[in-house]
Design an enzyme around this catalytic site. Structure first.
Site, PDB file in Angstrom:
ATOM      1  N   HIS A   1     -11.725   1.916   2.532  1.00 33.87           N
ATOM      2  CA  HIS A   1     -11.065   2.602   1.419  1.00 33.87           C
ATOM      3  C   HIS A   1     -11.957   2.949   0.235  1.00 33.87           C
ATOM      4  O   HIS A   1     -11.469   3.151  -0.869  1.00 33.87           O
ATOM      5  CB  HIS A   1      -9.874   1.775   0.923  1.00 33.87           C
ATOM      6  CG  HIS A   1      -8.690   1.858   1.833  1.00 33.87           C
ATOM      7  ND1 HIS A   1      -7.438   1.426   1.478  1.00 33.87           N
ATOM      8  CD2 HIS A   1      -8.570   2.342   3.096  1.00 33.87           C
ATOM      9  CE1 HIS A   1      -6.596   1.620   2.478  1.00 33.87           C
ATOM     10  NE2 HIS A   1      -7.263   2.168   3.475  1.00 33.87           N
TER      11      HIS A   1
ATOM     12  N   TRP B   1       0.864  -1.181   0.000  1.00 35.07           N
ATOM     13  CA  TRP B   1       0.000   0.000   0.000  1.00 35.07           C
ATOM     14  C   TRP B   1       0.897   1.225   0.000  1.00 35.07           C
ATOM     15  O   TRP B   1       1.883   1.277   0.740  1.00 35.07           O
ATOM     16  CB  TRP B   1      -0.911   0.049   1.236  1.00 35.07           C
ATOM     17  CG  TRP B   1      -1.665   1.346   1.263  1.00 35.07           C
ATOM     18  CD1 TRP B   1      -2.714   1.706   0.474  1.00 35.07           C
ATOM     19  CD2 TRP B   1      -1.359   2.504   2.076  1.00 35.07           C
ATOM     20  NE1 TRP B   1      -3.090   2.998   0.737  1.00 35.07           N
ATOM     21  CE2 TRP B   1      -2.288   3.518   1.706  1.00 35.07           C
ATOM     22  CE3 TRP B   1      -0.403   2.787   3.051  1.00 35.07           C
ATOM     23  CZ2 TRP B   1      -2.271   4.790   2.295  1.00 35.07           C
ATOM     24  CZ3 TRP B   1      -0.395   4.047   3.645  1.00 35.07           C
ATOM     25  CH2 TRP B   1      -1.328   5.029   3.270  1.00 35.07           C
TER      26      TRP B   1
ATOM     27  N   ASP C   1     -12.287   8.627   8.551  1.00 37.47           N
ATOM     28  CA  ASP C   1     -11.292   7.685   9.074  1.00 37.47           C
ATOM     29  C   ASP C   1     -11.610   6.277   8.597  1.00 37.47           C
ATOM     30  O   ASP C   1     -12.754   5.833   8.661  1.00 37.47           O
ATOM     31  CB  ASP C   1     -11.263   7.710  10.604  1.00 37.47           C
ATOM     32  CG  ASP C   1     -10.251   6.723  11.132  1.00 37.47           C
ATOM     33  OD1 ASP C   1      -9.057   6.891  10.826  1.00 37.47           O
ATOM     34  OD2 ASP C   1     -10.646   5.751  11.801  1.00 37.47           O
TER      35      ASP C   1
ATOM     36  N   ASP D   1      -7.176  -4.502   9.895  1.00 37.13           N
ATOM     37  CA  ASP D   1      -6.419  -3.250   9.784  1.00 37.13           C
ATOM     38  C   ASP D   1      -7.181  -2.114  10.461  1.00 37.13           C
ATOM     39  O   ASP D   1      -8.045  -1.493   9.852  1.00 37.13           O
ATOM     40  CB  ASP D   1      -6.171  -2.927   8.294  1.00 37.13           C
ATOM     41  CG  ASP D   1      -5.321  -1.671   8.120  1.00 37.13           C
ATOM     42  OD1 ASP D   1      -4.724  -1.218   9.114  1.00 37.13           O
ATOM     43  OD2 ASP D   1      -5.255  -1.149   6.986  1.00 37.13           O
TER      44      ASP D   1
ATOM     45  N   LYS E   1      -7.124   2.529  -2.583  1.00 36.41           N
ATOM     46  CA  LYS E   1      -7.745   3.472  -1.644  1.00 36.41           C
ATOM     47  C   LYS E   1      -8.367   4.609  -2.435  1.00 36.41           C
ATOM     48  O   LYS E   1      -7.846   4.996  -3.481  1.00 36.41           O
ATOM     49  CB  LYS E   1      -6.670   3.997  -0.679  1.00 36.41           C
ATOM     50  CG  LYS E   1      -7.206   4.785   0.501  1.00 36.41           C
ATOM     51  CD  LYS E   1      -6.100   5.042   1.531  1.00 36.41           C
ATOM     52  CE  LYS E   1      -6.637   5.784   2.750  1.00 36.41           C
ATOM     53  NZ  LYS E   1      -5.648   5.900   3.826  1.00 36.41           N
TER      54      LYS E   1
ATOM     55  N   ASP F   1     -10.059   3.501   9.779  1.00 34.53           N
ATOM     56  CA  ASP F   1      -9.419   2.487  10.631  1.00 34.53           C
ATOM     57  C   ASP F   1      -9.983   2.354  12.039  1.00 34.53           C
ATOM     58  O   ASP F   1      -9.224   2.161  12.983  1.00 34.53           O
ATOM     59  CB  ASP F   1      -7.914   2.781  10.716  1.00 34.53           C
ATOM     60  CG  ASP F   1      -7.281   2.888   9.339  1.00 34.53           C
ATOM     61  OD1 ASP F   1      -7.215   1.863   8.655  1.00 34.53           O
ATOM     62  OD2 ASP F   1      -6.869   3.991   8.945  1.00 34.53           O
TER      63      ASP F   1
ATOM     64  N   HIS G   1      -8.588  -6.269   4.134  1.00 30.72           N
ATOM     65  CA  HIS G   1      -8.224  -5.521   5.321  1.00 30.72           C
ATOM     66  C   HIS G   1      -9.544  -5.173   5.985  1.00 30.72           C
ATOM     67  O   HIS G   1     -10.215  -4.223   5.596  1.00 30.72           O
ATOM     68  CB  HIS G   1      -7.455  -4.239   4.965  1.00 30.72           C
ATOM     69  CG  HIS G   1      -5.980  -4.450   4.917  1.00 30.72           C
ATOM     70  ND1 HIS G   1      -5.081  -3.434   4.750  1.00 30.72           N
ATOM     71  CD2 HIS G   1      -5.255  -5.593   5.046  1.00 30.72           C
ATOM     72  CE1 HIS G   1      -3.856  -3.935   4.768  1.00 30.72           C
ATOM     73  NE2 HIS G   1      -3.930  -5.237   4.940  1.00 30.72           N
TER      74      HIS G   1
ATOM     75  N   ASP H   1      -9.694  -2.995   1.390  1.00 31.99           N
ATOM     76  CA  ASP H   1      -9.780  -2.488   2.753  1.00 31.99           C
ATOM     77  C   ASP H   1     -11.183  -1.894   2.940  1.00 31.99           C
ATOM     78  O   ASP H   1     -11.622  -1.066   2.137  1.00 31.99           O
ATOM     79  CB  ASP H   1      -8.692  -1.424   2.976  1.00 31.99           C
ATOM     80  CG  ASP H   1      -8.641  -0.896   4.401  1.00 31.99           C
ATOM     81  OD1 ASP H   1      -9.699  -0.481   4.916  1.00 31.99           O
ATOM     82  OD2 ASP H   1      -7.550  -0.881   5.006  1.00 31.99           O
TER      83      ASP H   1
ATOM     84  N   GLU I   1      -3.011  -2.914  -2.567  1.00 29.35           N
ATOM     85  CA  GLU I   1      -4.171  -2.344  -1.854  1.00 29.35           C
ATOM     86  C   GLU I   1      -4.587  -0.982  -2.409  1.00 29.35           C
ATOM     87  O   GLU I   1      -3.808  -0.034  -2.423  1.00 29.35           O
ATOM     88  CB  GLU I   1      -3.821  -2.207  -0.364  1.00 29.35           C
ATOM     89  CG  GLU I   1      -4.956  -1.639   0.481  1.00 29.35           C
ATOM     90  CD  GLU I   1      -4.582  -1.533   1.962  1.00 29.35           C
ATOM     91  OE1 GLU I   1      -3.417  -1.777   2.337  1.00 29.35           O
ATOM     92  OE2 GLU I   1      -5.487  -1.187   2.759  1.00 29.35           O
TER      93      GLU I   1
END
Ligand code: RNT
Ligand code: ZN
Length: 414
Positions: A257, A180, A289, A321, A223, A291, A281, A254, A221
């Site tokens: 993302h 990533w 955000d 993640d 995003k 995460d 992920h 993810d 990965e």
């Protein structure tokens, strides 16, 4: 076996679900637990602040400050999470004995303690080049217009693949290495093509060294945006989907993302028509955000259902993640990880035959009724039994252990 569990078993049996078979199947599904929840993605380079659009907020006391502390915390966390586990490392977790080793010069020996730890814990390792939190990462990494900068990051990722293959060999357990990069643009761009062309070329160079897939598999990965890269991220979904399909790589999805209403659960069945394997992920996006600690919410359950309904457990590599420094980090870690296994177990308890039949015959009322009724079945009793059989605590007993560890270990760190 508890009375509650016996009742639950009967209850599931009445809709054609074999609880014991579900438990056995769950035991075979590994989840890769990320090391970076334990120290706020700091690593051991003492490089200072995190960047690349990654932000860890909060300053709950007790952060692991070095490798020993981090491994101790991981070992503790592993005793709180049931099921088959892996550990996911980043290159910044190298141990160089106080010596300054540039990231493009990292070697397997710098991860010897981690291999040893993985052996002791009987778990496989996964890996990530760290293309952020570095002076050469401020103006792009693999997309940089500066050939020297690009070369540095190509060498770093290439070194990471070799290290990963050594993990795979040493542990006799295939490593998944995920790339990533934070590269993108804060504001409007004139040329979006050139950086993407450079990214494609850099990746081709990184992957030009043939590595036995028995030891290492590569993932990329995507995003949509990050802090400081609001207008464009070069490694977008379209970019990496095309790259993964054309190069035979794993695509990493993810959960945080994509557009806020877009879900990765709906991408699994599509991507696996074109790719052998994918990496997840699992995370939880909240506003900007990506995460937050994984909760047992609808999307997590949808992700798990997509995997088990189609028997994709060998083709979907599940990784976690998230990072939260505002609560006890071991709690954050184990709450999120436990939820992943919980969601998988819940998915394995779906009345597959009844649902498939209702859908096939066009009986959508029965389909909806079943899916809704499932939500109030005694799942908790099965989860409790699963934890018990895995010798891990359940319910608030997990928190008691975390509090005890906080009192005896974490609170002494500041
Ligand atoms: C960042 C990506 C990436 C990182 C980790 C630390 O948005 O999700 O996977 O979170 O590599
Ligand atoms: Zn991620």
């Amino acid at each position: 076996m508890s009375k509650c569990f016996e009742n639950a078993k009967e209850c599931y049996a009445s809709i054609g679900v074999d609880v014991e078979a579900a438990i056995n199947r769950l035991n075979e599904i590994p989840v890769s637990l990320h090391c970076w929840q334990g120290d706020d993605v700091a690593g051991f380079e003492n490089s200072g602040s995190l960047d690349g659009g990654l932000a860890v907020t909060g300053n709950y006391p007790g952060r692991a400050r070095n490798a020993e502390e981090l491994r101790a915390d991981i070992a503790k966390m592993l005793t709180l999470v049931p099921g088959s586990k892996r550990l996911n490392l980043h290159a910044i977790y190298a141990e160089t004995n106080g010596e300054k080793v540039e990231r493009n010069e990292l070697e397997t020996k710098h991860f010897a303690n981690w291999i040893e730890f993985a052996r002791e814990q009987r778990i496989g390792l996964d890996f990530n080049p760290t293309c952020f939190a570095h002076p050469l990462a401020v103006n792009g990494t693999l997309t940089s217009a500066d050939a020297g900068v690009r070369k540095f990051w190509i060498e770093h990722a290439a070194a990471c693949r070799r290290i990963a293959a050594d993990f795979g060999k040493a542990l006799n357990n295939t490593c998944v290495t995920n790339i990533w990069i934070p590269d993108g643009s804060k504001d409007v761009l004139y040329d979006r093509l050139a950086p993407r062309q450079r990214l494609m070329d850099s990746l081709d160079e990184i992957f030009s060294e043939k590595i036995n897939p028995k030891y290492n598999l590569d993932a990329v990965e995507c995003k949509l945006f990050g802090i400081g890269a609001e207008s464009c991220t070069f490694g977008s979904h379209e970019f990496y989907m095309g790259y993964a399909v054309s190069r035979g790589k794993l695509l990493c999805l993810d959960a945080g993302h994509f557009h806020p209403t877009e879900v990765i659960s709906d991408k699994i069945s599509s991507t696996l028509l074109y790719l052998d394997d994918i990496l997840l992920h699992v995370s939880r996006g909240v506003r900007w955000d990506s995460d937050h600690v994984v909760c047992f919410d609808n999307e997590l359950q949808a992700i798990a259902s997509e995997i088990v309904r189609h028997g994709f457990e060998k083709r979907v590599h599940i990784g976690l993640d998230y990072f939260d420094a505002s609560i006890n980090r071991i709690a954050a870690w184990s709450i999120g990880a436990r939820n992943m296994y919980k969601a998988l177990l819940c998915a394995l308890l779906e009345p597959a035959e009844m649902l498939a039949e209702a859908e096939k015959s066009g009986d959508y009322s029965t389909r909806l009724m079943l899916l809704e009724e499932l939500k109030t079945l005694p799942f908790g009793a099965v989860w409790h039994e699963y934890c018990k059989r895995n010798n891990v605590p359940c319910g608030m007993a997990v928190m008691d252990e975390i509090k005890e560890y906080e009192k005896n270990v974490l609170s002494k760190r500041n």
